[in-house]
Structures are given as structure tokens and as C-alpha cells.
Design an enzyme around this catalytic site. Structure first.
Site, PDB file in Angstrom:
ATOM      1  N   PHE A  19     -78.451 -11.672 -47.733  1.00 35.71           N
ATOM      2  CA  PHE A  19     -78.061 -10.386 -48.296  1.00 35.71           C
ATOM      3  C   PHE A  19     -76.828 -10.662 -49.142  1.00 35.71           C
ATOM      4  CE2 PHE A  19     -80.020  -8.226 -44.453  1.00 35.71           C
ATOM      5  CZ  PHE A  19     -81.073  -7.688 -45.172  1.00 35.71           C
TER       6      PHE A  19
ATOM      7  N   TYR B 120     -45.654  -7.780 -22.174  1.00 31.90           N
ATOM      8  CA  TYR B 120     -45.084  -8.013 -23.501  1.00 31.90           C
ATOM      9  C   TYR B 120     -45.692  -7.148 -24.577  1.00 31.90           C
ATOM     10  CZ  TYR B 120     -48.842 -11.390 -22.705  1.00 31.90           C
ATOM     11  OH  TYR B 120     -50.019 -11.962 -22.315  1.00 31.90           O
TER      12      TYR B 120
ATOM     13  N   THR C 175     -71.150  -8.141 -37.113  1.00 31.92           N
ATOM     14  CA  THR C 175     -72.039  -7.299 -36.300  1.00 31.92           C
ATOM     15  C   THR C 175     -72.177  -7.879 -34.896  1.00 31.92           C
ATOM     16  OG1 THR C 175     -73.264  -6.656 -38.265  1.00 31.92           O
ATOM     17  CG2 THR C 175     -74.390  -6.389 -36.158  1.00 31.92           C
ATOM     18  N   SER C 176     -72.158  -9.202 -34.813  1.00 37.04           N
ATOM     19  CA  SER C 176     -72.292  -9.858 -33.521  1.00 37.04           C
ATOM     20  C   SER C 176     -71.211  -9.393 -32.562  1.00 37.04           C
ATOM     21  CB  SER C 176     -72.178 -11.373 -33.702  1.00 37.04           C
ATOM     22  OG  SER C 176     -72.923 -11.792 -34.815  1.00 37.04           O
TER      23      SER C 176
ATOM     24  N   HIS D 294     -81.935  -9.241 -35.405  1.00 42.05           N
ATOM     25  CA  HIS D 294     -81.229 -10.470 -35.776  1.00 42.05           C
ATOM     26  C   HIS D 294     -81.013 -11.345 -34.542  1.00 42.05           C
ATOM     27  CE1 HIS D 294     -78.437 -13.236 -37.567  1.00 42.05           C
ATOM     28  NE2 HIS D 294     -78.624 -12.672 -38.734  1.00 42.05           N
TER      29      HIS D 294
ATOM     30  N   VAL E  61     -56.948 -10.112 -29.563  1.00 47.72           N
ATOM     31  CA  VAL E  61     -55.744  -9.287 -29.618  1.00 47.72           C
ATOM     32  C   VAL E  61     -55.326  -9.130 -31.085  1.00 47.72           C
ATOM     33  CG1 VAL E  61     -53.366  -9.011 -28.823  1.00 47.72           C
ATOM     34  CG2 VAL E  61     -55.051 -10.166 -27.371  1.00 47.72           C
ATOM     35  N   GLY E  62     -54.999 -10.255 -31.718  1.00 43.15           N
ATOM     36  CA  GLY E  62     -54.546 -10.219 -33.106  1.00 43.15           C
ATOM     37  C   GLY E  62     -55.616  -9.632 -34.011  1.00 43.15           C
TER      38      GLY E  62
END
Lengths: 431, 431
Positions: free
Chosen positions: B24, B279, B95-96, B134, B300-301
Site C-alpha cells: 500500500f 518517578y 496496527t500490530s 493480516h 512509556v516513551g
């Protein structure tokens, strides 16, 4: 652009500000930004080698260069001087993903060893880390389907500077094995988020080997420091672990996102993660001669992140990158010196890298609660000024301020100003 | 830059080329590239609201705008005209990842419903999708610890144009329930990767509701088309599903990576994914008034991806974005017309969006194998010219060429040239 300036920028926390001392810095550079820009324009989704050969080759090359900088054993490298290595690397978005994919590989290996089919034995697998390990590790274990009852968070204390004690680890793993569980995975951290504690990689690997457990090293932040010979000893023993991840987006001038995962046997990862749908089949894959990086990550699509890492290493070179680390560490040492010279404060744990964990000391008639409260108020008042931004943690039940040096525009004068502000704000509270 | 031009660019597959018709397209725009550039420079890691308030607010705003464009029910939105919604969205990389995090939420919900503790009942949970789904879905199920024996790939055929047949789904789910399994999750695809098949969202949701199973809609590619009223019917019934994901990095001019996941009840996701280490504790989180996007993703990031999506929607607006989709569809229709007008070829499945699945027809003394081979050679010879790049799939055991229109620089003349090349190359093979 006008709306961005007037409505958005005022609401941002400015991670790029030289007055940013919170969390860990996201370091950056013109080379990395340019790399990201070019990658955005090329906009390749190099899931397989064939979908964009140079994108995969450059990622592999950049990872191998970084492995050399870190003096990782050649077993972690994709190419060696004598040809193709058995190891391999991949650039992911976060350490969490590195943990997740290696947990899945370790879990498949453990099930395979025990001759189990499917996940019927998943509830018997156990995983291990210090209580100082990033919370995202424990989350990754849950995502991968490990039984929360078998996820061990091993207490640490000041006697190991909050690093994982290998004999405690042995004790816990042995007890689990005796109880019929299968010790599967140990996560060791080099430079914890809370206080930069260092788990002893070699000793932990020795313990894990007794149980055939996978050892992963999370060196997200401090891994970058290990490009300097004086910090490299923190990775001693890495030749005995199964995987290691570190994030150049934290401390190696490579803007978000760039987490490098290395595995000693790339096949152990790709055996668990590979897919081969008809619409992605191609001659290159079938030749077995190429790396399809989709088989080392959660998803299929992937950006051309190798470019910015390559550009950073190519532009700066080893010496300049080492100087960058040393300059941050020198500033942190200076700050540490300031703190130690003022008897209202204490440095809570030894400084290992460029993070100083400090606090207003309990003194006079203060209770522990008073001291915690004073530090909490100090942080709030500092952050309210808008002239410095610090975050906190709790170490050994004490509320502690984290002063993380390293934001890319930071110079000595910013550290000095922040310290002046801290002293002044503390005087305001203590008087 | 010189080395980049001489050593790297020649080895790239040029996804941005107007002669790229493979997979695509990854569509792109100056607005998105600028958004990425600014985000690279700001380099914020907005894991919590407090770590960069405007980054979270803008992501939420951009997602709500897109939800409005897609006419998603307000239950999927973060804010509604009457205040805060119960739903929510998050921008992920692939999407995974959207599948993985919703699988985990669904699995926790199923275990919770059955009163199970931990994962001891994980081996009883079953998940469902069409065989055209998929491959990354089946991988995500394995990553989340579902027993491979309970991951159902339901066969499809030409009678539904390779879409999932709801009565077959019911049959399989009922058989599993009768056998003591817990039907947990159904993935419906709107626009499959292989041939752009469409699963009937409403009918599938009705079946899943009988078993209390989570329904996720994967509209990675075709979701973008649903901003046009004439395609919106493909999402009919979406008000009854639990989550939907679509990727503006595929067909909505927003460069990699940008997958938008919407969930009807944001708490069902964050209950499974939240972490709260010391933290990262802060007043904003504790107020319960803000969204911490780290609790809707694996890691997290996170990068400031909301910016580029906001810039694309802000720059182009609804009408121009709809025109962009319609122009691609018109070019695909034109190509389809070309194919149908040449009796050496056939269109293999009805064209739903901007993908045409076609092949050299079996004719004369050709066997099925001969026809497959002719098509394989056609693709190879086309790609070798360097003047067009196509990928293939297999539909109903036949080797099929995929002609995916939509690369951002593509104009009618590129489609016409590609067709001329296809005709000429075919003549070279057939003569």
C-alpha cells in the site's frame, strides 16, 4: 505556524530547554534531526530487506558500528570481519518493546526446552528483576501472558546501592525451580530510572545460566556512557547475556525514537516473531541471505530510523561522542560538589553517571515526614518558577529530587543557575 | 550528504516515487513532514499529560477531529460537545500494536468475567479472524500469550469476495463455546492487505455480542477512504464494536508512523496497561482529570505524533482530504477500465478502493500453473525495468498482481505509463 506558536508552544514542557533537568534528557543534534527529516521525506516502510534494501543495510551497519563503540562481543553483531555474524540488532521504538520481544523469545525457548506445546505451560514460567527495574518491564511481562503470580520483583537496599543482589536472585530462582516453576528470564538494568543503580551483569548472568534462563540487559540510559572506556566496566559480563538494549534517543544525540536491541542469536528472536504472508514473499527472503527486520519487532511497518543513527555517528565520530558524555558527567560532578558543599543537603546514592539524586537533609527537630515534605515543596516551588524543571523519586522510603544533567543545549552556566535557584528556594522554605 | 546520495539512495526502494504501485502506498505531504520536523526538534517524550500537556492535548484533539471526519460515534471520542467522553484514542506506531494492546485488554476482561486469577485460564481463551486478516494479527495473538491451538483463522472464498462470513464465524465460535473455550476477541478487517476484502462490521459485531467477545476493526488502509460519504458504509455497525484502528500514514498524507486506535471505553484499555512508578507520579495524574497516553500503549516513551496529524488536517481540511482519496480512486478505476478492456487480462476481485488485483487470464492451452508462471514473470520483468514497481498476492490459489494507486506524487500519466509498460511487457511474454 502562527497557531502553533500561540496555542501550542505555551502548553509544551520544553524538553529541549537547557533548564530541563527532569526524567532523563532526550538528547538531540542537527545530524539526527536532518536524518529524521530525510527519512520523513523518503517515507519508506522497510519491513523486509526487499522493500528497501539500503534502509535495512544502513540500519544493520549503524547497529554494528554502535556495537563496536560499545565494545560488545562480535556475537551480537550482524556482520563480523570474517563474514556474517550469528547475532543481530534492530532499532525499535522503546525499551519496552525490546523487553517484550525478548520475553516472547525466551518464553518460546523455555516451552520448547520443556517439550510443551502451545501455552499450556505458560503459567509455570517465572521471570525476575530487581524492584528498581523500570515498571515497564513488569508491564511487558503481563502483556506477554506471564502469570502475575510468577513475576518476581526482588527487593534491593542501600547495601548494594539499590542494585540487584545476585545471591538473592539465586535464592529466589532456586526456590521457584524447587517449586516446579521454570525460571525463564532475568532483566538486569545498567542505570535504573529511579536512581541510576547498576545491576552486576556478569554475576547475574552466572546465576541465570544455572537455570538456562534468558538474560536481558536494559541499558536504556547508561548504555550511551559505555562508549567511554571509563564506564565500559558496567557492561562487563555482557558476553554471557542473551540480549541488550540501549536507547541513543536518551543520551546519544539521536532524537526520538531509537532503541537499539542486540541479541546474541538472532534466530531465537526471529523464530518467534517471523511471519511470511504471501503478499510479502520475495526472492531475497527465500534466499536466506538477508535480514527482514519485521521479524525482530512487534509490528510490520517501520520507519527508516537507521539513517539518523548513522548520521549521528558519521557526523560526530567516536571522540566527539565520548566528549559529549564526559561533558555531561563533568557537569553532574560539579552539581554533586555543590550539593556536598552545602550542609543543608545530602546526596542520597553514589552518582554513577550524569544523574544526581539529592535532597534537603533531615536536621534538627525535623521528622522523616517533615524532610519529605520540605523536599516536595522545594520541587514544586522550583518548578513553579519556570526557570528549572526537576522530577523526583523515592529511594529507601525517602522523597528524593533527581537532577539529570544532559539536555543538549545545557552548559555549566545553566547548572550553576539551577543550583543558585535551588539554594534560594531552599532558604525560602527553611527560614 | 554526498555519501547519502552516492551510497544509500541508489539502494533504496523509492516509496515516494510516482511509479511505486506495490504494497500500500505510504502517502505523504509537506504538512506532515513539517510536523515531523518540528516534533523532532522539540523532542518531547510526552508519556504522561504532565510531561508535556500540549503534546497530549493536541494528540487527543487531532484524534477527535479524525473521529469526526470518519463519523465515528461519540462513544469513541475523548471529548464530546457535552464534556469528556468515555472513549479515547491514542496514536501508535503500527496496527500490530493496536491489535496487541486491545487483545490484552480483551483477555483481561475475559479472565475477569470468568473470575479467574492470573493467566491460569489463558489456555481457554479463543480468538477469531478471517484467513485474509493480516498475518500480524495472528502474530499479535501469539505475543499476547494466546494458545496457538485457539487462534482461529476462518476460511473465506469468492462467494463473499474473501470477506469473513458471519454465519461461519457464529458456527466456529459456538463450537468453541460448546467445547468449554471462551470466545474472547474477533478481528474484522475493512480493506484487507491481500485484496482489499471487506468484513461486514455490523454483522460480525452481532455475532460477537452473543459471546461477549471484544470486536476490533482493522481499517489500516481503507479507513482513510471512509472520510468520504460514499465509502462510509463500510464502517456501518462500528457503534457496536469495542475498538477500531486506522493508519493515516497509509492513505491520509501523514508520513510514517501514525496508527490511530480508538476504544469505546478507554478505561478497559488503561486498566490493563497502566503503570504508576514513583518517578512518574504527579498531581495531574492523581486528579484523574487527564489522559496519560503511556497507559494506552506498549511502551512509556512516545514522540509528539499528534502534531503532524493535526497539521495535515488543519492544512488540508475535509474537502481537500476527500478530493485526495477520490482522485486516487478515480485513477484506480481508470486502471481497472484499462484491464477490463484488454481481453488478455482479468480483474480478480471487485475493486473496493484504490487497489486493483489483476492478472493475465488463463487462455488457450495454458494450465493454471502456466498462468501463474506468466504472471510471475510479468511482475519480475516489470520490476526489473525500474520504471514501475508492483507486488503480488495469491487469491483463491491464483498468483495475482496488485496495482495499488496512491503514492502522493502519482498522476494519471504515471498510471497510463505503467499500463503501457504492462501491455508491452505482457506482449513480450505471450508472444
Amino acid at each position: 505556524m502562527k497557531e502553533l506558536r500561540t496555542s501550542v508552544v505555551p502548553g509544551m514542557t520544553h524538553w529541549a530547554s537547557p533548564n530541563f533537568f527532569a526524567f532523563f534528557p532526550c538528547t538531540n543534534s542537527a545530524a539526527a534531526i536532518a536524518g529524521n527529516l530525510i527519512a520523513s521525506a523518503m517515507n519508506t516502510a522497510g519491513f523486509t530487506w526487499q522493500a528497501s534494501p539500503a534502509a535495512t543495510e544502513m540500519e544493520v551497519l549503524a547497529l554494528d558500528w554502535l556495537a563496536q563503540l560499545l565494545r560488545l562481543p562480535t556475537t551480537f553483531m550482524n556482520r563480523t570481519s570474517t563474514g556474517r555474524g550469528t547475532g543481530g540488532g534492530v532499532i525499535l521504538g522503546t525499551t519496552s518493546e525490546a523487553m517484550l520481544v525478548t520475553l516472547v523469545a525466551a518464553h518460546d525457548a523455555a516451552l520448547h526446552r520443556s517439550g510443551s506445546v502451545g501455552v499450556s505451560h505458560l503459567p509455570r514460567l517465572a521471570v525476575y528483576a530487581a524492584d528498581q527495574t523500570h515498571s515497564t518491564f513488569f508491564k511487558a511481562c503481563r502483556l506477554a501472558g506471564f502469570d502475575p503470580a510468577n513475576i518476581r520483583s526482588i527487593p534491593t537496599g542501600p547495601e548494594t546501592n539499590y542494585g540487584l543482589n545476585p545471591s538473592k536472585l539465586l535464592e529466589v530462582m532456586q526456590a521457584d525451580a524447587d517449586a516446579g516453576l521454570v525460571p525463564t528470564y532475568v532483566c538486569a538494568t545498567v542505570g535504573t530510572t529511579s536512581s541510576n543503580a547498576v545491576d552486576l551483569v556478569g554475576a547475574i548472568a552466572d546465576v541465570a545460566a544455572m537455570f538456562n534462563a534468558w538474560v536481558h540487559v536494559d541499558a536504556a540510559y547508561a548504555g550511551s556512557a559505555c562508549i567511554c572506556p571509563e564506564f565500559r566496566h558496567h557492561l562487563d559480563g555482557v558476553e554471557h547475556v542473551d540480549s541488550i538494549s540501549m536507547s541513543p534517543h536518551k543520551w546519544l544525540l539521536t532524537c526520538l525514537d531509537c532503541t537499539c536491541l542486540y541479541v546474541r542469536d538472532a534466530h531465537r528472536l526471529s523464530d518467534s516473531l517471523e511471519t511470511n504472508p504471501e503478499y510479502l514473499k520475495n526472492d531475497a527472503t527465500e534466499s536466506g541471505e538477508v535480514t527482514d527486520l519485521k521479524d525482530m519487532q512487534v509490528g510490520v511497518g517501520r520507519r527508516f530510523r537507521g539513517l539518523k543513527l548513522w548520521m549521528v555517528m558519521h557526523t560526530y565520530g567516536t571522540t566527539k561522542l565520548q566528549e559529549h558524555i564526559r561533558s555531561d558527567v563533568a557537569m553532574a560532578k560539579m552539581f554533586e560538589y555543590f550539593v556536598r558543599a552545602d550542609n543543608r543537603f545530602e546526596v542520597v546514592v553514589p552518582r554513577n553517571f550524569a544523574l544526581v539524586c539529592f535532597r534537603i537533609k533531615r536536621s534538627g527537630a525535623m521528622t522523616e515526614e517533615d524532610a519529605d515534605e520540605a523536599n516536595r515543596v522545594l520541587m514544586e516551588n522550583l518548578n513553579k518558577t519556570g526557570r528549572a524543571y526537576l522530577a523526583h523519586t523515592v529511594v529507601g522510603d525517602k522523597f528524593v529530587l533527581r537532577f539529570a544533567v544532559g539536555s543538549s543545549l545545557q552548559e555549566e552556566r545553566h547548572v550553576t543557575s539551577a543550583w543558585d535557584l535551588i539554594k534560594k528556594t531552599t532558604s525560602g522554605i527553611m527560614d
